[in-house]
Scaffold this motif. Sequence first.
Motif, PDB file in Angstrom:
ATOM      1  N   TRP A 135       0.835  -1.209   0.000  1.00 54.60           N
ATOM      2  CA  TRP A 135       0.000   0.000   0.000  1.00 54.60           C
ATOM      3  C   TRP A 135       0.867   1.256   0.000  1.00 54.60           C
ATOM      4  N   GLY A 140       0.140   5.058  -0.898  1.00 55.91           N
ATOM      5  CA  GLY A 140      -0.738   5.235   0.256  1.00 55.91           C
ATOM      6  C   GLY A 140      -0.150   6.193   1.275  1.00 55.91           C
ATOM      7  N   CYS A 187     -14.509   0.137   4.280  1.00 58.14           N
ATOM      8  CA  CYS A 187     -13.317   0.245   3.441  1.00 58.14           C
ATOM      9  C   CYS A 187     -13.184   1.644   2.846  1.00 58.14           C
ATOM     10  N   ASP A 188     -11.951   2.052   2.596  1.00 59.11           N
ATOM     11  CA  ASP A 188     -11.681   3.311   1.902  1.00 59.11           C
ATOM     12  C   ASP A 188     -10.316   3.208   1.231  1.00 59.11           C
ATOM     13  N   SER A 189      -9.783   4.336   0.785  1.00 60.87           N
ATOM     14  CA  SER A 189      -8.515   4.319   0.050  1.00 60.87           C
ATOM     15  C   SER A 189      -7.326   3.971   0.943  1.00 60.87           C
ATOM     16  N   GLN A 220     -14.553  -2.170  -5.825  1.00 58.53           N
ATOM     17  CA  GLN A 220     -13.553  -1.620  -6.743  1.00 58.53           C
ATOM     18  C   GLN A 220     -14.203  -1.009  -7.975  1.00 58.53           C
ATOM     19  N   THR A 223     -15.543   2.431  -6.747  1.00 55.46           N
ATOM     20  CA  THR A 223     -14.637   3.424  -6.156  1.00 55.46           C
ATOM     21  C   THR A 223     -13.256   3.460  -6.787  1.00 55.46           C
ATOM     22  N   ASN A 225     -10.916   1.520  -5.798  1.00 57.70           N
ATOM     23  CA  ASN A 225      -9.988   1.018  -4.776  1.00 57.70           C
ATOM     24  C   ASN A 225      -9.868  -0.503  -4.866  1.00 57.70           C
ATOM     25  N   ILE A 227      -8.694  -3.526  -3.230  1.00 58.99           N
ATOM     26  CA  ILE A 227      -8.305  -3.957  -1.884  1.00 58.99           C
ATOM     27  C   ILE A 227      -8.075  -5.469  -1.868  1.00 58.99           C
TER      28      ILE A 227
END
Length: 473
Positions: A135, A140, A187-189, A220, A223, A225, A227
Amino acid sequence: MAASSKSSESDDLFAMPGLDRGAPKKTFPHHEMMPQEAYQIVHDELMLDGVSRMNLATFCTTWIDPYAELLMAQSVAKNIVDKDEYPQTAEVERRCVRMVADLWHAPHPENAHGTSTIGSSEAAMLGGLAAKTRWRKAGGQGVPNFVCGPVQVCWEKFARYFDVEIRQVRLRGDRYTLHPDDIAAHCDSNTIMVVATMGQTFTGLFEDIAAISSALDEFQSRTGNDIPLHVDAASGGFLAPFTAPDLVWDFRLPRVKSINASGHKTGLAPLGAGWAVWRDVGDLPQELIFDVDYLGGNMPTFNLNFSRPGGQAITQYYEFIRLGHEGYARLQQAIYRVGEHLAHGLRKTGLFDMIHDSSPERGISAVCWRLREDPGFNLYDLAERLRSRGWLIAAYPLPADRQDETIMRAVIRHGFTHDMADLLLADIERCIDQLRKHPVSVPLTREDAGGFTHSATAVVSDESIAHARDLRK
């Protein structure tokens, strides 16, 4: 008449000077003693631990065959980190990694990145560290987090030790596990991974990892993202491949990037054996790998521990080649049958609702139950009565937000037989009868009853940690 110096020295162990006083307990002893004296003192004190095979609270191996014991004894001086000094031990470890990667359907098991560990807790932390590093490398920033349902305490430790926020989804309704529709809201970025569990500690149930993977696919698509999934297969990783082979939970799901498991649980290895495996070489960042000397060259390693015994990996390899897929399937299916027999007997009492009945498609070889109504005693009272017969069976509350519900769980392991289950059922009925004839005036609480449930309470609360983190921003 004075005794001669010859006659004052008894040949009987229990008349020897070292056993004529209590064992040293508070300060480093000044005098030495004969080895048989020291052995007897330690041996006799350990009798108070009880019989490990009657401990149905633990997930860990409590019976190994004589050849495995012999290999452990012969390997006691082998340090697994010394690859150059013990090259064949290193080769055995690498073979095990390839075998485990193949068992879990890694795309290229012959080149799989993985490692033995001292247990699944270390393996879980390695999986988390790899996810955090990936990440960071992808850009990140800020405080990373991971999402999970009810998990073993090693994940709470990972969050504390490596400064990662744990987003633990609370139970709601009649749920005992993380569900796919819980995912998106948490969940988020900054989410480095979702941890799904194959064999939930509290109940033994499998989480629906394929459905959780699909929920992350949908997340995904909305968004952007991406994960990854890490699967904590501490107990289920060496069960499902042999007893529920059509259940898709492993590297057959592209989103699963890493898996940890305990060899010393359902892998049948002695205590101190764990495994971490990554889907592809790129899923384990190079920044986390160290090289050690190996046959004049280098071998990559990735561990939290350094020096540790090699016997566990050696014995794990012995079990793999001794049993093979057929042998593991035969043994694990037999364990499930014993669990199903225990669940059937518990149902016949009419007192319990089954949460998990040792079904191989639903969870590990364990039985988990709760009281159907109030019979005048609680599960802590029952657990305490069973202790008087030598049985250790965990009783404890569910996680938040169902902590007012108490359940009981018995883990069925290799070495626990149909006849032992009958003995346990007879003792349960005997204890229930005693509790009915002699009602408790004050029911026991969890604090009164004790019992290790593979959980722990942090000295500093999560709220305090979060507050300190906010102050740093």
